[in-house]
Design an enzyme around this catalytic site. Structure first.
Site, PDB file in Angstrom:
ATOM      1  N   GLU A   1      -3.319 -12.111   0.840  1.00  0.00           N
ATOM      2  CA  GLU A   1      -2.198 -12.116   1.795  1.00  0.00           C
ATOM      3  C   GLU A   1      -2.540 -13.039   2.961  1.00  0.00           C
ATOM      4  OE1 GLU A   1      -0.905  -8.246   3.062  1.00  0.00           O
ATOM      5  OE2 GLU A   1      -0.145  -7.733   1.077  1.00  0.00           O
TER       6      GLU A   1
ATOM      7  N   ALA B   1       0.836  -1.209   0.000  1.00  0.00           N
ATOM      8  CA  ALA B   1       0.000   0.000   0.000  1.00  0.00           C
ATOM      9  C   ALA B   1       0.865   1.250   0.000  1.00  0.00           C
ATOM     10  CB  ALA B   1      -0.905  -0.015   1.221  1.00  0.00           C
TER      11      ALA B   1
HETATM   12 ZN   LIG Z   1       0.583  -6.684   6.260  1.00  0.00          ZN
END
Ligand SMILES: [Zn+2]
Length: 259
Positions: free
Chosen positions: A231, A169
């Site tokens: 993830e 991110a």
């Molecule tokens: Zn993470």
């Protein structure tokens, strides 16, 4: 001695015929009355049921609305949504607690995180927190490194940034900057890839994390909504109630806060 006379007989039949007619009339009237009572009682029961149902539905609707309001409160610290379109406010206050391994988390999640790790260890597992709170600078350097690694394949810096953002991110949009996210790997398998999901540690965490208020934040089937690829190591604290609901329904935080 009384002798039977035909006129007496016909008089008897006349009287008897009148009686029968009377009875029939009375029976018809009674039937009518019964019908009126039956329809009256039925109508009353139907009205009562409609009335009760109306109240129950209204109650449900009201409580549903209350729940929605409660759930939709994305500004609650534990439900704060952070993603590409919901950056962290500039002056976000944070109180950190340092873990034994030097990592830090928001102090409010420390106890539950510790309990989850202890519970996993008591099952003979060896989970390892490899990343937790990150400063904006740390996030920036991770993101930049990813952009550079994407530059080879991407034709431009802009394209490389787009590709990198799926994996790391951009600064200001990572939950790690909130101190509410932790990356946990198996001590015996520390690669951040899909193989992580096969470790006993991840299997246990995915099954039990919600009991401690955590969710698997980026599931494989929600990338379109989260903007982040699968993830199987990134856990986000949202509180026990929300975590259990999110994991039970198989939804992501974006969906939960908009419910
Ligand atoms: Zn993470």
């Amino acid at each position: 001695m009384n002798r039977y006379r035909p006129e007496q007989r016909s008089a008897y039949y006349r009287v008897s015929g009148r009686e029968t007619e009377k009875h029939r009339k009375a029976a018809r009237q009674q039937k009518r009355k019964d019908k009126i009572v039956f329809y009256g009682v039925s109508a009353a029961i139907i009205c009562l049921l409609v009335f009760i149902c109306g109240f129950t539905c209204a109650d449900r609707y009201r409580s549903g609305q209350e729940q929605t309001v409660e759930r939709a409160d994305a500004s609650a610290w534990n439900l704060r949504l952070v993603n590409a379109s919901h950056p962290i406010p500039e002056s976000y206050p944070i109180d950190l607690t340092v873990l034994k391994n030097g990592q830090s988390v928001d102090s409010r999640i420390y106890r539950d995180l510790q309990d989850m790790m202890d519970a996993a260890r008591s099952e003979g597992l060896s989970p390892l927190i490899c990343s937790s709170y990150r400063t904006a600078e740390k996030q920036r350097s991770l993101y930049e490194a990813k952009v550079v690694s994407c530059m080879g394949q991407a034709g431009s810096r802009e394209e490389a940034e787009k590709q990198a953002a799926v994996w790391v991110a951009p600064p200001g949009t990572s939950e790690h900057e909130l101190g509410l996210a932790v990356d946990i790997v198996a001590e015996s398998y520390q690669l951040l890839d899909k193989g992580q999901e096969e470790t006993p540690e991840q299997k246990w965490l995915m099954e039990h994390c919600s009991e401690y208020g955590f969710i698997l934040r980026y599931p494989s089937d929600k990338s379109d909504m989260t903007g982040i690829s699968y993830e199987p190591w990134h856990y986000r604290y949202v509180g026990k109630e929300a975590a259990e609901e999110i994991m039970r329904q198989g939804i992501c935080l974006e969906e939960y806060v908009q419910m």
